[in-house]
Design an enzyme around this catalytic site. Structure first.
Site, PDB file in Angstrom:
ATOM      1  N   HIS A  73      -0.059  -3.953  11.739  1.00  0.00           N
ATOM      2  CA  HIS A  73      -1.253  -3.102  11.765  1.00  0.00           C
ATOM      3  C   HIS A  73      -2.240  -3.461  10.661  1.00  0.00           C
ATOM      4  CE1 HIS A  73       0.720  -0.463   8.630  1.00  0.00           C
ATOM      5  NE2 HIS A  73      -0.550  -0.287   8.292  1.00  0.00           N
ATOM      6  N   ASP A 121       6.040  -3.240  14.266  1.00  0.00           N
ATOM      7  CA  ASP A 121       4.936  -3.353  13.307  1.00  0.00           C
ATOM      8  C   ASP A 121       5.310  -4.361  12.231  1.00  0.00           C
ATOM      9  OD1 ASP A 121       2.613  -2.965  11.907  1.00  0.00           O
ATOM     10  OD2 ASP A 121       3.183  -0.999  11.082  1.00  0.00           O
ATOM     11  N   GLY A 214      -2.927   1.544   1.515  1.00  0.00           N
ATOM     12  CA  GLY A 214      -3.008   0.343   0.686  1.00  0.00           C
ATOM     13  C   GLY A 214      -1.650  -0.255   0.387  1.00  0.00           C
ATOM     14  N   SER A 216       0.643  -0.379   2.827  1.00  0.00           N
ATOM     15  CA  SER A 216       1.080  -0.907   4.121  1.00  0.00           C
ATOM     16  C   SER A 216       1.397  -2.396   4.032  1.00  0.00           C
ATOM     17  CB  SER A 216      -0.002  -0.699   5.182  1.00  0.00           C
ATOM     18  OG  SER A 216      -0.122   0.650   5.523  1.00  0.00           O
ATOM     19  N   GLY A 217       2.452  -2.790   4.745  1.00  0.00           N
ATOM     20  CA  GLY A 217       2.833  -4.197   4.771  1.00  0.00           C
ATOM     21  C   GLY A 217       3.712  -4.628   3.619  1.00  0.00           C
TER      22      GLY A 217
END
Length: 269
Positions: A73, A121, A214, A216-217
């Protein structure tokens, strides 16, 4: 090509993954704190180009000399990306840090941006060049395929995400201790219910600390019995009610559910 990938993996294993030169300060604190500089040397800042400037958008994890693991995402095919490696403070120049362009964006083929809770994801970023490992840049280890963390196992989420809902984003890398919430609990109706899948990891939910915008990932870092750090999760989503909401733990893509996809994707590209 598979033999070359296997050789690269063996080299990483020989040099050691998940063992930082500057070990993280992992006290039993609950609230998020600034990380010890360069103690999570696989953490990267994924940045996009806009108007001639680069902006942090997500975190990521270095898992090989030219591969970064992040969340699908986070990725838009219309943007140009780079990763910053070996960073602690995003606002200042730091010795030993690198900025490398992303050559390929490889989302899982079953990822659907309109159905985040369906899972998948996860994304691999192939870097335009190999990075040399150092005291400030090292790869994280991957967990054993299929491994599921036990309930209340302590892990650490790291990133440059907001310090609280709608709050400011820090310049310096932050870390937060999160306890794993098993699927049986996290899938209860008063927790995440059917939104979570077995291919995900829940962690937190105490209403005090969580991942936030921020982050995320970025990685969910969990220490193995040999002392090395493994990336067990990729920050995927949290509650729309807020970043630190009780019984709404941070939800991560479970890396051990995607070992085959990771190895096959790297080998094919």
């Amino acid at each position: 090509m598979f033999q070359a990938l296997l050789a690269a993996v063996l080299v990483v294993g020989a040099l050691g993954c998940g063992k930082p030169a500057y070990p993280p300060a992992v006290s039993r604190v609950v609230n998020g704190v600034e990380a010890k500089a360069h103690s999570w040397p696989w953490q990267v800042s994924l940045q996009y180009l806009s108007g001639g400037y680069w902006y942090h958008t997500c975190g990521g994890t270095l898992i090989a000399s030219n591969w970064v693991l992040t969340a699908a995402h986070c990725i838009s095919s219309s943007r140009s990306y780079r990763v910053l490696l070996g960073k602690h403070n995003l606002r200042v120049s730091e010795s030993g840090s690198r900025a490398i362009q992303v050559q390929k964006l490889l989302n899982h083929k079953q990822w659907n941006s309109s159905q985040l809770s369906n899972g998948y994801d996860i994304s691999l970023l192939k870097l335009a060049e190999h990075v040399t490992y150092s005291n400030t840049i090292q790869p994280a280890c991957l967990p054993v395929s299929g491994y599921v963390l036990p309930n209340r196992f302590a892990c650490y989420v790291t990133g440059w995400g907001r310090l609280q809902t709608n709050g400011a984003s820090p310049d310096r890398l932050q870390q937060g201790r999160l306890l794993v919430v098993d699927y049986a609990t996290c899938s209860r109706s008063d927790w995440w219910g059917g939104t979570v899948k077995t291919s995900m990891v829940c962690a937190g939910g105490d209403g005090i600390i969580s991942s936030c915008n921020g982050d995320s990932g970025g990685p969910l870092n969990c220490r193995a019995t040999d002392g090395s750090w493994q990336v067990h999760g990729v920050v995927s989503f949290g509650s729309t009610l807020g970043c630190n909401y009780s019984k709404k733990p941070s939800v991560f893509t479970r890396v051990s559910a995607f070992n085959s996809w990771i190895s096959q994707t790297m080998a094919a590209n």
